[in-house]
Design a protein around this motif. Structure first.
Motif, PDB file in Angstrom:
ATOM      1  N   UNK A  21       0.169  -8.494   0.604  1.00 52.25           N
ATOM      2  CA  UNK A  21      -0.264  -7.091   0.577  1.00 52.25           C
ATOM      3  C   UNK A  21       0.671  -6.302   1.465  1.00 52.25           C
ATOM      4  N   UNK A  22       1.172  -5.168   0.956  1.00 53.10           N
ATOM      5  CA  UNK A  22       2.133  -4.357   1.722  1.00 53.10           C
ATOM      6  C   UNK A  22       1.607  -2.933   1.859  1.00 53.10           C
ATOM      7  N   UNK A  23       1.460  -2.506   3.108  1.00 52.37           N
ATOM      8  CA  UNK A  23       1.085  -1.122   3.402  1.00 52.37           C
ATOM      9  C   UNK A  23       2.082  -0.494   4.369  1.00 52.37           C
ATOM     10  N   UNK A  24       3.302  -1.089   4.401  1.00 51.36           N
ATOM     11  CA  UNK A  24       4.314  -0.640   5.363  1.00 51.36           C
ATOM     12  C   UNK A  24       5.539   0.007   4.715  1.00 51.36           C
ATOM     13  N   UNK A  25       5.469   0.299   3.425  1.00 48.72           N
ATOM     14  CA  UNK A  25       6.624   0.939   2.774  1.00 48.72           C
ATOM     15  C   UNK A  25       6.870   2.329   3.349  1.00 48.72           C
ATOM     16  N   UNK A  26       5.787   3.051   3.579  1.00 47.44           N
ATOM     17  CA  UNK A  26       5.875   4.408   4.135  1.00 47.44           C
ATOM     18  C   UNK A  26       4.724   4.566   5.108  1.00 47.44           C
ATOM     19  N   UNK A  27       5.050   4.805   6.380  1.00 44.24           N
ATOM     20  CA  UNK A  27       4.008   4.866   7.409  1.00 44.24           C
ATOM     21  C   UNK A  27       4.097   6.138   8.244  1.00 44.24           C
ATOM     22  N   UNK A  28       4.704   7.180   7.692  1.00 47.11           N
ATOM     23  CA  UNK A  28       4.822   8.453   8.404  1.00 47.11           C
ATOM     24  C   UNK A  28       3.556   9.275   8.207  1.00 47.11           C
ATOM     25  N   UNK A  29       3.593  10.529   8.619  1.00 48.59           N
ATOM     26  CA  UNK A  29       2.455  11.415   8.436  1.00 48.59           C
ATOM     27  C   UNK A  29       2.331  11.978   7.039  1.00 48.59           C
ATOM     28  N   UNK A  30       3.238  11.598   6.143  1.00 53.06           N
ATOM     29  CA  UNK A  30       3.199  12.075   4.762  1.00 53.06           C
ATOM     30  C   UNK A  30       1.985  11.501   4.036  1.00 53.06           C
ATOM     31  N   UNK A  31       1.479  12.247   3.060  1.00 52.87           N
ATOM     32  CA  UNK A  31       0.409  11.741   2.197  1.00 52.87           C
ATOM     33  C   UNK A  31       1.023  10.967   1.040  1.00 52.87           C
ATOM     34  N   UNK A  32       1.430   9.735   1.304  1.00 49.34           N
ATOM     35  CA  UNK A  32       2.049   8.909   0.275  1.00 49.34           C
ATOM     36  C   UNK A  32       1.016   8.081  -0.472  1.00 49.34           C
ATOM     37  N   UNK A  33       1.219   7.932  -1.781  1.00 47.65           N
ATOM     38  CA  UNK A  33       0.315   7.121  -2.600  1.00 47.65           C
ATOM     39  C   UNK A  33       1.136   6.254  -3.553  1.00 47.65           C
ATOM     40  N   UNK A  34       0.480   5.274  -4.158  1.00 42.70           N
ATOM     41  CA  UNK A  34       1.071   4.493  -5.234  1.00 42.70           C
ATOM     42  C   UNK A  34       0.245   4.687  -6.490  1.00 42.70           C
ATOM     43  N   UNK A  35       0.894   4.943  -7.642  1.00 51.21           N
ATOM     44  CA  UNK A  35       0.102   5.241  -8.836  1.00 51.21           C
ATOM     45  C   UNK A  35       0.675   4.685 -10.137  1.00 51.21           C
ATOM     46  N   UNK A  36       1.648   3.786 -10.062  1.00 51.55           N
ATOM     47  CA  UNK A  36       2.179   3.210 -11.293  1.00 51.55           C
ATOM     48  C   UNK A  36       2.910   1.909 -11.044  1.00 51.55           C
ATOM     49  N   UNK A  37       2.895   1.010 -12.044  1.00 47.97           N
ATOM     50  CA  UNK A  37       3.561  -0.282 -11.951  1.00 47.97           C
ATOM     51  C   UNK A  37       4.162  -0.675 -13.299  1.00 47.97           C
ATOM     52  N   UNK A  38       5.265  -1.400 -13.242  1.00 48.82           N
ATOM     53  CA  UNK A  38       5.752  -2.166 -14.394  1.00 48.82           C
ATOM     54  C   UNK A  38       6.067  -3.571 -13.907  1.00 48.82           C
TER      55      UNK A  38
END
Length: 249
Positions: free
Chosen positions: A98-115
């Motif tokens: 499990x990875x939650x460290x790709x983006x850890x700034x104050x930005x509202x980052x999300x993930x919403x698609x996969x291939x």
């Protein structure tokens, strides 16, 4: 005797029918169950954490890709004042990574698609609303087609990340955004679909004014946005090989 012969044939027919029906039922019971396969999935971002079980993550009904008993999910982790993208893989219900460290700034980052091709090719689609100090996707995007969010903030840009499906490490990434014609700032782009042909990754998206061409510059467009936009990338995300949008050139 004639009546008796007809009766024997009648009962023989009944016996045969029972045997046939019995065989049919037996065949139905032993028919193999086909393994589930989902190669591509894009949808609304959902929230979960690396501490959650697969049952909890699956109950959110967010984007996922599946190969047999292996499943990869994407979403975001809600923190006190922002969101961080999260991606997780389960094998037979057991968490592989499990990875939650790709983006850890104050930005509202999300993930919403996969291939996922079910083997060694995995791409994730993430969002960003600006560049903030700290670990963000630009550290994976150096030398790729679009290496950063760009100028401005607030508009939702996309990030395409090539991920190692065995451990969740990001190999490289590129930003994908639109460009405002009046000041050159980043404008919004929302990915709707991903496909892979063994050589190129094709992305279909909604692009607000104005979509980018293969050279990253704005296309010349007429009409109103959002535009239906299609772009193809080489597997290493260094080059956009084609770009098109309705009423744009």
């Amino acid at each position: 005797m004639i009546y008796s012969g007809k009766l024997q044939k009648y009962f023989a027919g009944i016996s045969l029918s029972v045997i046939v029906v019995g065989d049919l039922v037996l065949t139905q019971k032993t028919a193999p169950v086909l393994a589930e396969t989902i190669n591509t999935s894009v949808g609304n971002a959902v929230t979960f954490s690396c501490d959650d079980s697969e049952a909890t993550v699956a109950s959110k009904n967010g984007p996922k890709v599946v190969n047999g008993t292996a499943r990869i999910y994407i979403g975001y982790q809600q923190l006190s004042n922002n969101k961080n993208p999260v991606t997780v893989r389960f094998n037979n219900g057991i968490k592989a990574w499990c990875r939650n460290d790709y983006e850890t700034t104050g930005d509202d980052g999300t993930g919403y698609g996969l291939y996922w091709n079910g083997s060694d090719v995995l791409y994730g689609i993430y969002s960003s609303t600006g560049t903030q100090t700290g670990n963000n996707f630009s550290r994976f995007a150096s030398g790729r087609w679009l290496p950063s969010y760009g100028n401005g903030g607030g508009a939702k840009a996309a990030i395409i990340a090539r991920i190692n499906p065995s451990n969740g490490e990001v190999d490289y990434a590129t930003f994908l955004s639109s460009k405002k014609p009046d000041n050159g700032e980043t404008n919004s782009l929302l990915v709707n679909y991903l496909s892979w042909n063994g050589t190129n990754l094709t992305v279909k998206a909604q692009s607000w004014w104005t979509p980018r061409g293969t050279n990253t510059n704005s296309m010349n467009c007429s009409g109103s946005s959002p535009y239906q936009y299609t772009a193809a990338f080489t597997s290493d995300l260094r080059t956009m090989t084609s770009a098109s949008a309705n009423t744009c050139r």
